[in-house]
Write a protein that holds these residues in place. Structure first.
Motif, short mmCIF file in Angstrom:
data_model
loop_
_atom_site.label_atom_id
_atom_site.label_comp_id
_atom_site.label_asym_id
_atom_site.label_seq_id
_atom_site.Cartn_x
_atom_site.Cartn_y
_atom_site.Cartn_z
N ARG C 54 81.09 33.82 139.14
CA ARG C 54 80.85 34.74 140.25
C ARG C 54 82.04 34.87 141.19
NH1 ARG C 54 75.27 36.04 141.72
NH2 ARG C 54 76.21 36.78 143.63
N LYS C 152 89.18 40.17 151.86
CA LYS C 152 87.86 40.36 151.25
C LYS C 152 87.90 41.22 149.98
CE LYS C 152 84.04 40.90 153.52
NZ LYS C 152 82.99 41.41 154.43
N GLY D 27 73.62 41.35 140.73
CA GLY D 27 72.20 41.72 140.74
C GLY D 27 71.59 41.53 142.11
N VAL D 28 70.39 42.07 142.27
CA VAL D 28 69.70 41.99 143.55
C VAL D 28 68.45 41.11 143.36
CG1 VAL D 28 68.30 43.32 145.16
CG2 VAL D 28 70.55 44.16 144.49
N ILE D 29 68.38 40.02 144.13
CA ILE D 29 67.24 39.11 144.02
C ILE D 29 66.14 39.56 144.98
CG2 ILE D 29 66.51 36.69 144.20
CD1 ILE D 29 69.53 35.97 143.95
N ILE D 35 62.98 43.20 151.24
CA ILE D 35 63.85 43.79 150.21
C ILE D 35 63.12 44.98 149.55
CG2 ILE D 35 65.01 43.35 147.99
CD1 ILE D 35 66.35 41.98 150.35
N ILE D 66 76.78 39.59 158.70
CA ILE D 66 77.75 39.47 157.61
C ILE D 66 77.12 38.75 156.42
CG2 ILE D 66 79.86 38.21 156.97
CD1 ILE D 66 81.05 39.04 159.61
N ALA D 67 77.38 39.27 155.24
CA ALA D 67 76.96 38.65 153.98
C ALA D 67 75.45 38.77 153.72
CB ALA D 67 77.38 37.18 153.93
N SER D 68 74.75 39.61 154.50
CA SER D 68 73.30 39.70 154.32
C SER D 68 72.90 40.59 153.13
CB SER D 68 72.64 40.22 155.60
OG SER D 68 73.09 41.53 155.87
N GLY D 69 73.87 41.29 152.55
CA GLY D 69 73.57 42.08 151.36
C GLY D 69 73.54 43.58 151.58
N LYS D 70 74.12 44.04 152.71
CA LYS D 70 74.09 45.46 153.05
C LYS D 70 74.72 46.34 151.96
CE LYS D 70 76.57 44.35 156.49
NZ LYS D 70 76.50 42.89 156.26
N THR D 71 75.91 45.96 151.54
CA THR D 71 76.63 46.80 150.57
C THR D 71 75.88 46.84 149.24
OG1 THR D 71 78.70 46.19 151.63
CG2 THR D 71 78.85 47.16 149.43
N ALA D 72 75.38 45.69 148.79
CA ALA D 72 74.66 45.65 147.52
C ALA D 72 73.41 46.54 147.59
CB ALA D 72 74.28 44.21 147.19
N ILE D 233 72.74 36.02 152.15
CA ILE D 233 72.52 35.69 150.74
C ILE D 233 73.85 35.52 150.00
CG2 ILE D 233 72.25 38.14 150.08
CD1 ILE D 233 70.05 36.84 148.07
N1 LIG Z 1 68.21 40.91 147.72
C1 LIG Z 1 69.54 41.05 147.75
N2 LIG Z 1 70.09 41.89 148.63
C2 LIG Z 1 71.40 42.01 148.69
N3 LIG Z 1 72.28 41.37 147.91
C3 LIG Z 1 71.79 40.52 147.04
C4 LIG Z 1 70.41 40.33 146.92
N4 LIG Z 1 70.21 39.43 145.97
C5 LIG Z 1 71.41 39.08 145.51
N5 LIG Z 1 72.37 39.72 146.16
C6 LIG Z 1 73.81 39.53 145.95
O1 LIG Z 1 74.32 39.07 147.22
C7 LIG Z 1 75.56 39.65 147.46
C8 LIG Z 1 75.45 40.44 148.74
O2 LIG Z 1 76.74 40.71 149.22
P1 LIG Z 1 77.14 42.02 149.94
O3 LIG Z 1 78.62 42.19 149.82
O4 LIG Z 1 76.32 43.14 149.54
O5 LIG Z 1 76.78 41.64 151.43
P2 LIG Z 1 77.20 42.42 152.72
O6 LIG Z 1 76.11 42.29 153.74
O7 LIG Z 1 77.67 43.79 152.38
O8 LIG Z 1 78.42 41.53 153.20
P3 LIG Z 1 79.57 41.93 154.23
O9 LIG Z 1 78.99 41.76 155.61
O10 LIG Z 1 80.65 40.94 153.95
O11 LIG Z 1 79.97 43.34 153.93
C9 LIG Z 1 75.93 40.50 146.27
O12 LIG Z 1 76.73 39.76 145.40
C10 LIG Z 1 74.58 40.78 145.62
O13 LIG Z 1 74.72 40.91 144.21
#
Ligand SMILES: Nc1ncnc2c1ncn2[C@@H]1O[C@H](COP(=O)(O)OP(=O)(O)OP(=O)(O)O)[C@@H](O)[C@H]1O
Ligand SMILES: Nc1ncnc2c1ncn2[C@@H]1O[C@H](COP(=O)(O)OP(=O)(O)OP(=O)(O)O)[C@@H](O)[C@H]1O
Ligand SMILES: Nc1ncnc2c1ncn2[C@@H]1O[C@H](COP(=O)(O)OP(=O)(O)OP(=O)(O)O)[C@@H](O)[C@H]1O
Ligand SMILES: Nc1ncnc2c1ncn2[C@@H]1O[C@H](COP(=O)(O)OP(=O)(O)OP(=O)(O)O)[C@@H](O)[C@H]1O
Ligand SMILES: Nc1ncnc2c1ncn2[C@@H]1O[C@H](COP(=O)(O)OP(=O)(O)OP(=O)(O)O)[C@@H](O)[C@H]1O
Ligand SMILES: Nc1ncnc2c1ncn2[C@@H]1O[C@H](COP(=O)(O)OP(=O)(O)OP(=O)(O)O)[C@@H](O)[C@H]1O
Ligand SMILES: [Mg+2]
Ligand SMILES: [Mg+2]
Ligand SMILES: [Mg+2]
Ligand SMILES: [Mg+2]
Ligand SMILES: [Mg+2]
Ligand SMILES: [Mg+2]
Lengths: 264, 264, 264, 264, 264, 264
Positions: C54, C152, D27-29, D35, D66-72, D233
């Motif tokens: 990862r 990043k 992947g998205v959990i 969610i 930050i890192a909460s998964g917004k972009t995913a 996450i």
């Molecule tokens: N339920 C979920 N929602 C979002 N992302 C998930 C989930 N489950 C697993 N993930 C994984 O978690 C990571 C989320 O990271 P992501 O870059 O989307 O966060 P982010 O909020 O955009 O961070 P940043 O603030 O740094 O931009 C990804 O690798 C994604 O595959």
């Protein structure tokens, strides 16, 4: 004495005496003791730059309120030296120039002076040269730094320079530590009181009659309730001119001057 | 001793000793113990850069009030080293240059020094080099960052560099964390009291007569009511020169100096 | 162990190991437990970037006071990896460059790294790279944003990158939310107390004699009245070199170090 | 359901789906109810843009720590639409560009979208696109204004556009009145508590064994003394990878995560 | 009446009526007394510019909260005049332009209008035209000054101009003394209460059934506990469209609108 | 008297009287004693510049609230002089110009005036010429400094210049020490009370009937409950024009004016 020395003309090259002379066209009225003292000290600095082994450079600040006569006095001291290079640096000469052009212009005047054995440069209204405005505050730091460096830059050996700078923003200069850059300072106050005003008015032809002056001073005190005047000599002379256009010159003069006298 | 070492001339290439020597033309008066100590420490740093295996670069800050003699002392230490490359970096040498040109200029001096086995660079008046003005405050961050990087940049192997920087704005340098960038610091104080002033005046020919000096010091204390002086040596020597132009040299000196002594 | 791994040389292309090695020329003294811990964690991150499915990118911040050894430790970890691409990004390499040129330069280093399967980039002194100055405060937002994005930005598939950044301005980084951009952090403290200082001095040849060290530590505590030291290792080693030039090395060392120890 | 829809591939022109897909590679959990809710609402907006007579444009903000998964999540919703034009606007794609070039770049992406009957644009990390830094604060007002205008600019008739923007600086967006510019908002929280963490760890292969997870959760609560987690996450998954490199994976995971959990 | 006048088409040259018409595509719902009043006053200003001997120029500000219908109303008034020159000035038309280009663009629109005997210019969203952002605050003073001058600049003799400007930042306009530059002002409020909402929903086809509306309004008051609504008409119509996509349109509408109603 | 003098036409070269005349097209209503006084003083200044030996330059500031009639009065005084060079400097004439172009433009007008024996320059709305905005506050310091220098720059010998400047931002001018730059000041107040309003309305044809005016003034006082008016004459005349379009002219006038009268 010193004032008379102005009449002796000197052979000139690179001299902008003409423009400086226009600043004292109206003449200098010896209306108070401090006027004479300013000339005495000015003369001392002229001598020091001319004669002292150690002192090849001297920078002097003339500061005081607006219209108090700073430019006229600096011009008189400069013209009263018998130095072959005399220049005036003023914002008027640089209207519309870019900041860079102005730095070059100022720098060139100083470079030119380094080629003359004895030079005086009058740097008029520092606040205007550096585009000072109290809101912000804002100013051209480039111009300011250029002036601060040039005010301390020793001319080459065998060359000597007296700098006479004027400003009505002494507080600002002190906040930016520029007052410390000067080797000496001369304070130029306003016309302070009724007595000094009387001596100023003696030189104005249509107030020549002592009775008129007594009348003016009494009526003025009637308006203001004090002996204080605290108005710049330039302003007083301007008001006298306005009054001259009026039918009742004395009333117009007294009323307008009374409005110009600051309340405490 | 160290001061005498100045008389020994060295073969020079790329050296701007001439200009540095002009900064100590008036000579250095040994008017207090701290003057000797500054030279002792300065000598130690010169030796460290020359000899130490680990230390190929050393940066030293000379800080103190305006006119306290910082430039003269830095120049004396630099000239007292027997290094083949000696350079002065000063705002005077960069009047009218753009910010970029100034960065290049400073950078080139350092690049040049990296080609000499042993170098001293005197960086005079940091506050002027970075266009510092306390209103705002404003300054050229580009110049500042360039200096901070160059002050820590190791010369290539086999090359050694001593940096002597001066400033009268130690508080500002400390606020921008620049004091921490220096490997060592030397404080350059004002002439502190009557006793130190007496030793300064001994070196001024027209105050050679001890009686005159006793008179001066007594009258001065009469004015100020204290033994403290706290005026820069450069200012004291300037006032002496002004006084020399006056008929009554002693009175003029005492009065002008008294006005220059800060009140608490 | 890890420290020994430095001696193993690797085949290099596009590698600036030489410059990085110059940052640890004096060697790394294992004077406290945290030094070993920093190397253990560093090794873990090296492995994660190398092996984890990862994690193709990892950014680590080494922060601590000035002279605490941040650059030497980052360089040691970088050199201790067996990655084919190792680069140092430092303000020294960009003196005199325009802001745009610097952004391009930094960007190119990262672009280059994306072409190597395994890369380490040491980004030294973030505060200097972004022209940080606490007055204002001012800094190059363009450089800062470039770094934040590059820290990043995932390398392309099949490529992996470890970023080791150093800074002595952690508070500032935290105010601009940059600490959150890092995947991990390593704290690099000062030499903390007498005991750690003793272990540092063991590595300095002219303090090899235990009796001398006992003498030094006792006299030091006499001056400061405490067991605390809280001085950067680089500063301690520099003072030792200065002292070496003095006739009385021990006294000079103790006195200078005592002055460097912060009072509470 | 919606998540499965991702597997259906669509014919693409002008689509940068590849890059978007790299954002959800891990992947998205489905670790919590919110969610699923985010996907439901996202689907509603996709339908509205596709079908509604009145709504040809819709802009939605996904905000959270930050890192909460917004972009995913934004990428997943975008890929889950069956729109022929899908684009990602991100600061990474603009490193080293001038402000003007960036405005043009962003503008071009929107202009392109206006040519497709149905488009989604993911505008990732608004704060980075506008060079936001809280010290000052500073940001590119030009970029900000461009985004604010484009977020409200109706596509031409017969064309429809869904904008999904992400940001971790909702407070800032609200201070600049930008939140009001969005037609709808979706909150993306951190992994909140032990229970949600457990569901996340179920998806990490080396924590598949329920006994290991029970052990981890118990030891974690032992450290923190609370059921709260409040970590993104992405961070949790990264720490899991670091731990995997360590001999004692579980201890390493628990200790590092414990340090990442914010104290109140 | 005035609204019907929209249907009368006029011969056009240099007219951008098409774009203006797109702003009122959804039509204008006469949901409250103030809507009719705005049109009455608007008509008066149109007449004054057309007929008054003294008034060749008139500038009117329509201000109110976001989404309250300012642009639609200004467009309707403009289209309802029978002036041969009608133009819309909007930030959307200037995306990516430099500040200078934008000044030229705006200036050209006004210059063009001076050639027509009767003109209306709609200047939409002043805050966006001047790049306003409340952090700082920042804005293009160049654009602002251009607008302020053009809003007061008399067309040449025989030419007449009505300026309709919109803004949701009245407080800001008032702080910069711009409100005083307008000859008149029209306030455009939000949909204020249940009663006005009811009249809005009458125009939405899927809420045509009065029973549904009674249900909606009752449930809404159940959520909010008040008769107040205070949401912009554009927002209400958008939420209605989102709800239309949902299976349970009424619930979705009520819940989403309830969240949009501001708490006191 | 003075007002009649306007009818006497003068031979013109380099004169932009036409534009100035357009500023007083509506004529000047002698609605209060201060109007006559302003003309008397204005005439005095015209005479002083024309006749006084000492006064070759005079700068006068007309300041007062928005719409109080400053421009019309300055234009009237300028046109009432019999000077061959009359020019208007106004922001309208410089829309879209760069800062430099504007400085050149203004400077050229003054340079031109120095070639005429007698000149008047009306410098209208200083705040607009210097791009003043109270937020920040911001303004063009370049324009401001140019004006400050030009307002004090003596024309060459044999040439005379009267400067009439207007501004509604006297407080700002005073904060930047610009009021001190003027040789004299004239205050232009609003229409103050019912009585002055009555004299204004006498000149408006459709309020010629005294009974209508009595009705208006009574109803107005009914609304406001005071004799104070404090509205600019330009605003009053504009409202009268708007009312003229309405069926019930009197009601419309009274209601609109009542809204314009400031509450205390
Ligand atoms: N339920 C979920 N929602 C979002 N992302 C998930 C989930 N489950 C697993 N993930 C994984 O978690 C990571 C989320 O990271 P992501 O870059 O989307 O966060 P982010 O909020 O955009 O961070 P940043 O603030 O740094 O931009 C990804 O690798 C994604 O595959
Ligand atoms: N004793 C005097 N000292 C100075 N000026 C005098 C004196 N007597 C008469 N004057 C006249 O007064 C005027 C002084 O004006 P001057 O411009 O020098 O004042 P200033 O202080 O430089 O004004 P500003 O602050 O506007 O620069 C000159 O016209 C000068 O001829
Ligand atoms: N002991 C001394 N130390 C320093 N300067 C001395 C000493 N004795 C005499 N001098 C003379 O005093 C003067 C000191 O001036 P110098 O320009 O070095 O002061 P400075 O502190 O650099 O001033 P500034 O703050 O203006 O830069 C020189 O002319 C020098 O010859
Ligand atoms: N344990 C150690 N850790 C780090 N440096 C050490 C250690 N032992 C010895 N050193 C030496 O100490 C010096 C550390 O200096 P270094 O430049 O790395 O400090 P720094 O924290 O980066 O300083 P700065 O804040 O100025 O960037 C180097 O010369 C290095 O060889
Ligand atoms: N009485 C009304 N007044 C205004 N708009 C109405 C009215 N009835 C229906 N509408 C519709 O409501 C919408 C109003 O949106 P509009 O863009 O004009 O609002 P706005 O206040 O300009 O918004 P913004 O603050 O975003 O610029 C339009 O679609 C218009 O057709
Ligand atoms: N006594 C008067 N004084 C001034 N203007 C008058 C007078 N009587 C009538 N007017 C008319 O009133 C109007 C005054 O407007 P003017 O533009 O001069 O005001 P202003 O103070 O310059 O406004 P602004 O602050 O907008 O620049 C002109 O149309 C003028 O013809
Ligand atoms: Mg002057
Ligand atoms: Mg010095
Ligand atoms: Mg370092
Ligand atoms: Mg993201
Ligand atoms: Mg609008
Ligand atoms: Mg006006």
């Amino acid at each position: 004495d010193f004032l008379n020395a102005l009449n002796e003309v000197r052979p000139a090259f690179g001299v902008s005496e003409e423009e400086l002379e226009s600043r004292v066209q109206g003449g200098v009225i010896n209306y108070a003791k401090h006027i004479e003292e300013i000339f005495t000290e000015g003369k001392l600095f002229v001598q020091q730059v001319k004669n002292s082994e150690r002192t090849r450079l001297m920078s002097v600040l003339l500061s005081g309120p607006i219209a108090s006569g700073k430019t006229a006095l600096a011009a008189t001291i400069a013209l009263g030296s018998d130095f072959p290079f005399i220049k005036l640096v003023t914002a008027e000469g640089m209207v519309g120039m870019s900041e860079n052009a102005r730095v070059s212009y100022v720098n060139r005047v100083f470079e030119d002076s380094y080629r003359s054995p004895l030079s005086v440069i009058v740097v008029d209204e520092i606040e205007r040269l550096i585009d000072w405005v109290p809101i912000g505050p804002r100013f051209s730091n480039t111009l300011l730094q250029t002036l601060m460096v040039l005010f301390k830059k020793q001319p080459p050996k065998g060359h000597r320079l007296l700098i006479l700078a004027t400003s009505s923003e002494r507080t600002m200069l002190s906040r930016i530590d520029m007052t410390k850059s000067f080797d000496a300072e001369l304070a130029v106050p306003n016309v302070g009181n009724i007595e000094e005003l009387d001596r100023v008015l003696q030189s104005v032809d249509y107030f020549a009659d002592p009775n008129i002056r007594v009348d003016i001073l009494q009526r003025l005190q009637g308006y203001t309730g004090t002996e204080k005047v605290n108005v710049g000599i330039a302003k007083i002379l301007l008001i006298a001119e306005t009054a001259k256009q009026d039918v009742d010159t004395v009333s117009c003069f007294v009323e307008t001057l009374a409005r110009a006298i600051p309340m405490d």
